[in-house]
Design a protein around this motif. Structure first.
Motif, PDB file in Angstrom:
ATOM      1  N   PHE A  89     -16.754 -23.527  26.701  1.00 24.23           N
ATOM      2  CA  PHE A  89     -16.499 -24.958  26.889  1.00 24.23           C
ATOM      3  C   PHE A  89     -15.015 -25.274  26.790  1.00 24.23           C
ATOM      4  O   PHE A  89     -14.314 -24.753  25.919  1.00 24.23           O
ATOM      5  N   VAL A  90     -14.581 -26.165  27.685  1.00 22.57           N
ATOM      6  CA  VAL A  90     -13.220 -26.720  27.610  1.00 22.57           C
ATOM      7  C   VAL A  90     -13.375 -28.238  27.549  1.00 22.57           C
ATOM      8  O   VAL A  90     -14.185 -28.809  28.285  1.00 22.57           O
ATOM      9  N   PHE A  91     -12.619 -28.883  26.656  1.00 21.86           N
ATOM     10  CA  PHE A  91     -12.796 -30.314  26.419  1.00 21.86           C
ATOM     11  C   PHE A  91     -11.570 -31.105  26.862  1.00 21.86           C
ATOM     12  O   PHE A  91     -10.462 -30.586  26.962  1.00 21.86           O
ATOM     13  N   GLN A  92     -11.817 -32.377  27.082  1.00 21.05           N
ATOM     14  CA  GLN A  92     -10.750 -33.295  27.482  1.00 21.05           C
ATOM     15  C   GLN A  92      -9.626 -33.346  26.442  1.00 21.05           C
ATOM     16  O   GLN A  92      -8.457 -33.373  26.779  1.00 21.05           O
ATOM     17  N   ASP A  93     -10.003 -33.364  25.160  1.00 19.01           N
ATOM     18  CA  ASP A  93      -8.986 -33.509  24.105  1.00 19.01           C
ATOM     19  C   ASP A  93      -8.709 -32.167  23.404  1.00 19.01           C
ATOM     20  O   ASP A  93      -8.324 -32.132  22.244  1.00 19.01           O
ATOM     21  N   PHE A  94      -8.925 -31.076  24.118  1.00 21.60           N
ATOM     22  CA  PHE A  94      -8.551 -29.711  23.738  1.00 21.60           C
ATOM     23  C   PHE A  94      -9.385 -29.122  22.598  1.00 21.60           C
ATOM     24  O   PHE A  94      -9.775 -27.965  22.655  1.00 21.60           O
ATOM     25  N   ASN A  95      -9.630 -29.936  21.541  1.00 16.54           N
ATOM     26  CA  ASN A  95     -10.463 -29.485  20.400  1.00 16.54           C
ATOM     27  C   ASN A  95      -9.992 -28.183  19.762  1.00 16.54           C
ATOM     28  O   ASN A  95     -10.817 -27.351  19.381  1.00 16.54           O
ATOM     29  N   LEU A  96      -8.683 -28.023  19.642  1.00 14.79           N
ATOM     30  CA  LEU A  96      -8.181 -26.851  18.915  1.00 14.79           C
ATOM     31  C   LEU A  96      -8.196 -27.141  17.424  1.00 14.79           C
ATOM     32  O   LEU A  96      -8.100 -28.300  17.006  1.00 14.79           O
ATOM     33  N   LEU A  97      -8.328 -26.090  16.639  1.00 17.73           N
ATOM     34  CA  LEU A  97      -8.278 -26.274  15.186  1.00 17.73           C
ATOM     35  C   LEU A  97      -6.808 -26.356  14.765  1.00 17.73           C
ATOM     36  O   LEU A  97      -6.032 -25.422  15.001  1.00 17.73           O
ATOM     37  N   PRO A  98      -6.423 -27.480  14.156  1.00 23.19           N
ATOM     38  CA  PRO A  98      -4.994 -27.732  13.916  1.00 23.19           C
ATOM     39  C   PRO A  98      -4.321 -26.767  12.946  1.00 23.19           C
ATOM     40  O   PRO A  98      -3.115 -26.550  13.043  1.00 23.19           O
ATOM     41  N   VAL A  99      -5.101 -26.179  12.032  1.00 22.61           N
ATOM     42  CA  VAL A  99      -4.482 -25.287  11.041  1.00 22.61           C
ATOM     43  C   VAL A  99      -4.348 -23.854  11.551  1.00 22.61           C
ATOM     44  O   VAL A  99      -3.706 -23.027  10.905  1.00 22.61           O
ATOM     45  N   LEU A 100      -4.923 -23.565  12.712  1.00 24.32           N
ATOM     46  CA  LEU A 100      -4.847 -22.207  13.252  1.00 24.32           C
ATOM     47  C   LEU A 100      -3.772 -22.121  14.336  1.00 24.32           C
ATOM     48  O   LEU A 100      -3.511 -23.084  15.051  1.00 24.32           O
ATOM     49  N   LYS A 150      -1.641 -26.620  25.118  1.00 30.96           N
ATOM     50  CA  LYS A 150      -2.883 -26.685  24.323  1.00 30.96           C
ATOM     51  C   LYS A 150      -4.086 -26.393  25.211  1.00 30.96           C
ATOM     52  O   LYS A 150      -5.001 -25.662  24.815  1.00 30.96           O
ATOM     53  N   GLN A 151      -4.081 -26.964  26.418  1.00 34.65           N
ATOM     54  CA  GLN A 151      -5.237 -26.740  27.278  1.00 34.65           C
ATOM     55  C   GLN A 151      -5.290 -25.281  27.752  1.00 34.65           C
ATOM     56  O   GLN A 151      -6.371 -24.724  27.937  1.00 34.65           O
ATOM     57  N   ARG A 152      -4.130 -24.636  27.901  1.00 34.28           N
ATOM     58  CA  ARG A 152      -4.128 -23.201  28.234  1.00 34.28           C
ATOM     59  C   ARG A 152      -4.792 -22.386  27.123  1.00 34.28           C
ATOM     60  O   ARG A 152      -5.575 -21.471  27.388  1.00 34.28           O
ATOM     61  N   VAL A 153      -4.465 -22.738  25.891  1.00 37.92           N
ATOM     62  CA  VAL A 153      -5.086 -22.051  24.749  1.00 37.92           C
ATOM     63  C   VAL A 153      -6.597 -22.300  24.760  1.00 37.92           C
ATOM     64  O   VAL A 153      -7.398 -21.372  24.552  1.00 37.92           O
ATOM     65  N   ALA A 154      -6.975 -23.545  25.034  1.00 36.25           N
ATOM     66  CA  ALA A 154      -8.404 -23.889  25.029  1.00 36.25           C
ATOM     67  C   ALA A 154      -9.158 -23.143  26.141  1.00 36.25           C
ATOM     68  O   ALA A 154     -10.301 -22.721  25.949  1.00 36.25           O
ATOM     69  N   VAL A 155      -8.512 -22.966  27.283  1.00 33.16           N
ATOM     70  CA  VAL A 155      -9.146 -22.221  28.381  1.00 33.16           C
ATOM     71  C   VAL A 155      -9.306 -20.743  27.980  1.00 33.16           C
ATOM     72  O   VAL A 155     -10.358 -20.129  28.205  1.00 33.16           O
ATOM     73  N   PRO A 163     -17.908 -15.270  28.799  1.00 32.90           N
ATOM     74  CA  PRO A 163     -19.128 -15.962  29.238  1.00 32.90           C
ATOM     75  C   PRO A 163     -19.283 -15.892  30.749  1.00 32.90           C
ATOM     76  O   PRO A 163     -18.311 -15.674  31.470  1.00 32.90           O
ATOM     77  N   LYS A 164     -20.517 -16.060  31.211  1.00 34.93           N
ATOM     78  CA  LYS A 164     -20.756 -16.096  32.660  1.00 34.93           C
ATOM     79  C   LYS A 164     -20.279 -17.419  33.253  1.00 34.93           C
ATOM     80  O   LYS A 164     -19.958 -17.499  34.428  1.00 34.93           O
ATOM     81  N   LEU A 165     -20.305 -18.460  32.407  1.00 34.21           N
ATOM     82  CA  LEU A 165     -20.076 -19.823  32.879  1.00 34.21           C
ATOM     83  C   LEU A 165     -19.112 -20.537  31.938  1.00 34.21           C
ATOM     84  O   LEU A 165     -19.257 -20.442  30.715  1.00 34.21           O
ATOM     85  N   VAL A 166     -18.122 -21.227  32.519  1.00 30.28           N
ATOM     86  CA  VAL A 166     -17.265 -22.109  31.721  1.00 30.28           C
ATOM     87  C   VAL A 166     -17.452 -23.536  32.226  1.00 30.28           C
ATOM     88  O   VAL A 166     -17.351 -23.797  33.432  1.00 30.28           O
ATOM     89  N   LEU A 167     -17.734 -24.442  31.291  1.00 33.20           N
ATOM     90  CA  LEU A 167     -17.900 -25.855  31.612  1.00 33.20           C
ATOM     91  C   LEU A 167     -16.709 -26.625  31.064  1.00 33.20           C
ATOM     92  O   LEU A 167     -16.349 -26.457  29.892  1.00 33.20           O
ATOM     93  N   ALA A 168     -16.114 -27.450  31.900  1.00 34.89           N
ATOM     94  CA  ALA A 168     -14.941 -28.210  31.482  1.00 34.89           C
ATOM     95  C   ALA A 168     -15.152 -29.673  31.856  1.00 34.89           C
ATOM     96  O   ALA A 168     -15.160 -30.031  33.028  1.00 34.89           O
ATOM     97  N   ASP A 169     -15.351 -30.524  30.837  1.00 35.39           N
ATOM     98  CA  ASP A 169     -15.615 -31.944  31.061  1.00 35.39           C
ATOM     99  C   ASP A 169     -14.293 -32.706  31.057  1.00 35.39           C
ATOM    100  O   ASP A 169     -13.687 -32.907  30.015  1.00 35.39           O
ATOM    101  N   GLU A 170     -13.849 -33.106  32.216  1.00 32.36           N
ATOM    102  CA  GLU A 170     -12.567 -33.796  32.414  1.00 32.36           C
ATOM    103  C   GLU A 170     -11.413 -33.097  31.683  1.00 32.36           C
ATOM    104  O   GLU A 170     -10.712 -33.704  30.873  1.00 32.36           O
ATOM    105  N   PRO A 171     -11.207 -31.830  31.996  1.00 29.56           N
ATOM    106  CA  PRO A 171     -10.207 -31.046  31.253  1.00 29.56           C
ATOM    107  C   PRO A 171      -8.780 -31.521  31.475  1.00 29.56           C
ATOM    108  O   PRO A 171      -7.893 -31.148  30.715  1.00 29.56           O
ATOM    109  N   THR A 172      -8.567 -32.340  32.495  1.00 28.85           N
ATOM    110  CA  THR A 172      -7.188 -32.751  32.808  1.00 28.85           C
ATOM    111  C   THR A 172      -6.937 -34.228  32.516  1.00 28.85           C
ATOM    112  O   THR A 172      -5.869 -34.748  32.832  1.00 28.85           O
TER     113      THR A 172
END
Ligand code: ADP
Ligand code: MG
Length: 234
Positions: A89-100, A150-155, A163-172
């Motif tokens: 999964f890739v999300f609109q707001d990146f969803n990275l863990l801030p402490v990592l 950030k989005q590159r990291v999330a991708v 995974p066979k499939l990546v879903l990205a809901d409004e990634p940009t």
């Protein structure tokens, strides 16, 4: 074989006495290793549809098969297993863990679902850092990175478990136009490299042209049966 097959797929939400028909009987098929977009205005049902494909939510009617599995039959636990095994999964707001760091964010899914030895994990994370051109930023935390980085990291994180499939809901949606274009191009390059199927949603008509197949959503209905997209795809 089609990776995803939907037939008369429906999703209703009940809010008090009111039923909202968010997805109203859609049919579509998505082939393995394709690069597909659902496009439509806000409220047209994009997130609802991607959540069903991602086994995060269950259809109210119709059929949905992914990798030959009828996912409408999965209970919550089975759905979680299916996701972990097959879907990134890739999300609109990146969803990275801030402490990592960037490196640790990409490594994180491997720690959770795959019990690989440290060396094997490191090789895989380094491969993905390289694939998204973030090797030089591996030790940075999200607040030290731009939106595009950030989005590159999330991708990379979405792909690390292969995974066979990546879903990205409004990634940009949270990126400026040039950065958005580059993220979509990056996803397409990764599709070529890893043969991962990418399905993304957008309300931005400028981005959608990169897709090979475009499904236009309007009020929970597919306006077209899917049309070939892409200025770059013959
Ligand atoms: P999009 O992602 O294209 O903006 P959504 O899938 O979020 O569209 O929403 C489609 C429709 O379903 C909208 O009318 C929205 O208000 C409604 N909807 C979405 N999620 C819920 C929910 N959890 N409960 C009730 N209604 C919802
Ligand atoms: Mg949405």
């Amino acid at each position: 074989m089609n990776l995803i097959q939907a037939e008369v797929l429906e999703k209703d939400y009940r809010v008090g006495d009111i039923t909202i028909n968010a997805i109203r009987g859609v049919d579509f098929a998505i082939e393995t290793a394709s690069f597909v977009s659902f496009v439509g205005p806000s409220g047209s049902g994009k997130t609802t549809l991607l959540n069903m494909i991602g086994c995060l939510d269950r259809p109210s009617g119709g059929r949905l098969s992914i990798l030959g599995t009828d996912v409408t039959e999965l209970d919550a636990r089975e759905a979680a297993g299916f996701r972990g095994e097959n879907i990134g999964f890739v999300f609109q707001d990146f969803n990275l863990l801030p402490v990592l760091t960037a490196y640790e964010n990409i490594e994180y899914p491997l720690m959770l679902v795959q019990h690989w030895p440290k060396d094997k994990r490191r090789r895989r994370v380094e491969e993905l850092l390289d694939a998204v051109d973030m090797t030089n930023q591996a030790d940075k935390r999200p607040d030290q990175l731009s939106g595009g980085q950030k989005q590159r990291v999330a991708v990379a994180r979405a792909l690390v478990t292969n995974p066979k499939l990546v879903l990205a809901d409004e990634p940009t949606a949270n990126l400026d136009r040039d950065t958005a274009q580059r993220i979509i191009e990056l996803m397409k390059k990764l599709r070529d490299e890893f043969q991962t199927t990418f399905v993304f949603s957008t309300h931005d008509a400028r981005i959608v042209d990169e897709a090979e197949m475009i499904y236009a959503l309007e009020d929970g209905i597919l306006e077209n049966g899917g049309r070939p997209g892409g200025t770059t795809h013959a």
